[in-house]
Enzyme design. Structure first.
Site, mmCIF file in Angstrom:
data_model
loop_
_atom_site.group_PDB
_atom_site.id
_atom_site.type_symbol
_atom_site.label_atom_id
_atom_site.label_comp_id
_atom_site.label_asym_id
_atom_site.label_seq_id
_atom_site.Cartn_x
_atom_site.Cartn_y
_atom_site.Cartn_z
ATOM 1 N N GLY A 218 0.827 -1.200 0.000
ATOM 2 C CA GLY A 218 0.000 0.000 0.000
ATOM 3 C C GLY A 218 0.862 1.251 0.000
ATOM 4 N N CYS A 245 5.650 -5.603 1.730
ATOM 5 C CA CYS A 245 5.849 -4.163 1.515
ATOM 6 C C CYS A 245 5.285 -3.348 2.689
ATOM 7 C CB CYS A 245 5.245 -3.734 0.178
ATOM 8 S SG CYS A 245 5.904 -2.161 -0.424
ATOM 9 N N GLN A 249 6.219 -3.360 6.857
ATOM 10 C CA GLN A 249 6.520 -2.206 7.699
ATOM 11 C C GLN A 249 5.573 -2.123 8.889
ATOM 12 O OE1 GLN A 249 6.142 0.897 4.798
ATOM 13 N NE2 GLN A 249 7.946 0.247 3.643
ATOM 14 N N TYR A 290 9.752 3.917 2.295
ATOM 15 C CA TYR A 290 10.109 3.843 3.710
ATOM 16 C C TYR A 290 10.791 2.515 3.986
ATOM 17 C CZ TYR A 290 7.141 7.926 4.315
ATOM 18 O OH TYR A 290 6.598 9.189 4.220
ATOM 19 N N HIS A 330 8.496 -7.479 -3.585
ATOM 20 C CA HIS A 330 7.259 -8.041 -4.122
ATOM 21 C C HIS A 330 7.512 -9.402 -4.760
ATOM 22 C CE1 HIS A 330 4.269 -4.739 -3.741
ATOM 23 N NE2 HIS A 330 5.364 -4.010 -3.625
ATOM 24 N N GLU A 332 5.376 -11.495 -5.741
ATOM 25 C CA GLU A 332 4.374 -11.818 -6.759
ATOM 26 C C GLU A 332 4.743 -11.259 -8.120
ATOM 27 O OE1 GLU A 332 3.600 -7.649 -6.170
ATOM 28 O OE2 GLU A 332 4.102 -9.266 -4.777
#
Length: 351
Positions: A218, A245, A249, A290, A330, A332
């Site tokens: 996101g 992702c 965090q 981040y 990622h 995927e």
């Protein structure tokens, strides 16, 4: 028409407008992928951002109905060196230019993207504005100053709970701006998915007794999602959890860690990551601004499993006692092309 990408410090990058003719303000970031522009445009993690492609030729395979990560583009603008109109691909159905017009996304072409990327690497990620056929004025500076991409997750999460493919085992998915390919990667492993809005309470999720919980990617600053962090704290230890992702965090923050903003982020399909447990290096796809601070993690509870070989930042963690792990990249996506898909298999085994 002439178009310019402008910044508050007076820097201007000139170009030509393509796509939808509209001025826009956003956080300017760059992506180093040679392909995948349609996935980038529709990735919810790019919400509120003007994306610069470092590869100079974009649009050569057109746009199709399959390579989308959400219902439509999420970027505020798209900047390229050269746009190619005469696409050639058996799946292509329209040009990138037509696609941007249809979805009301402004593009800027004939920009010196090499100089722009160097500028962003030197100055760091910052807000900018695309203006059309005019000179910069004081109002533009105010627009740039006022730009705020906070609470971006609220703009991209699902508005309702829904279920995909009634198969077993069952996984509850918290949607912070999830990519379609993540859902596809779970579904093809015969996992039933129930997708929940980002702020769904832990009680609501647990009442359906899922076999596991997935925390999605996101946009935005993870530290400002305080309500979601508190919800995740109540889920940890109750069910197996896998995060990607932003999900990675948020898990780290829920376990007492801290995050910090990268100077210009990791965005592209060619980032080398080492799996410390397998003693192997993988080429990964990344999109984040981040990173988790290593010195903030409780090493008695958490094990660092992956590191970025470019800057040494944390790319993955695993809890030593609980069924919980997460990665920053990622798995995927297809940079390797499927080298890191083993992480979905590990989640399946955990279930």
């Amino acid at each position: 028409m002439k178009g310019n990408l402008i910044f508050e410090d007076g820097t201007i990058f000139e170009g030509e407008v393509f796509g939808y003719s509209s001025e826009t303000v956003g956080e300017v970031v760059f992506n180093t992928g040679m392909t995948g522009y349609q996935e980038i445009l529709t990735d919810p993690s790019y919400y509120g951002q003007i994306v610069v492609m470092t590869y100079p030729l974009i649009g050569n395979y057109g746009v199709n109905d399959d390579d989308v990560e959400s219902l439509g583009p999420k970027v505020k603008g798209f900047v390229v060196r050269e746009i190619y109109e005469n696409f050639s691909n058996w799946r292509g159905i329209e040009t990138l230019n037509d696609y941007l017009i249809k979805n009301k996304i402004v593009g800027l072409k004939d920009v010196d993207t090499r100089a722009l990327t160097k500028f962003l690497r030197d100055k760091g990620t910052m807000a900018g504005k695309i203006i059309i056929d005019r000179k910069k004025n004081d109002a533009d500076n105010e627009d740039i100053k006022k730009f705020n991409n906070s609470r971006a997750v609220d703009k991209v999460t699902t508005g309702y709970t829904y279920t995909l493919k009634p198969l077993l085992p069952k996984v509850a998915v918290l949607d912070f701006g999830i990519k379609k390919n993540i859902l596809d990667s779970l579904i093809k492993r015969n996992i039933e998915l129930t997708i929940y809005p980002a702020n769904t309470s832990p009680e609501k999720i647990l009442e359906n007794n899922p076999d596991g919980i997935f925390l999605s990617n996101g946009p935005g600053d993870p530290a400002e999602l305080t309500e979601i962090i508190e919800n995740i704290k109540k889920l940890i230890g109750k069910k197996p959890i896998f995060g990607i992702c932003l999900g990675h965090q948020l898990i780290s923050l829920a376990l007492g860690g801290k995050t910090t903003r990268l100077k210009y982020g990791h965005r592209g399909t060619n980032h080398p990551v080492k799996d410390l447990l397998k003693d192997r290096v993988y080429i990964t796809s990344q999109n984040h601004g981040y990173v988790v601070q290593e010195d903030s993690l409780n090493k008695e509870e958490l094990q660092i499993t992956h590191i970025n070989l470019n800057d040494g930042s944390i790319e993955g963690i695993r809890h030593k006692n609980l069924p919980l792990f997460s990665v920053q990249f990622h798995p995927e996506a297809s940079p390797g092309p499927q080298d890191t898909a083993y992480l979905f298999e590990e989640f399946l085994k955990m279930l």
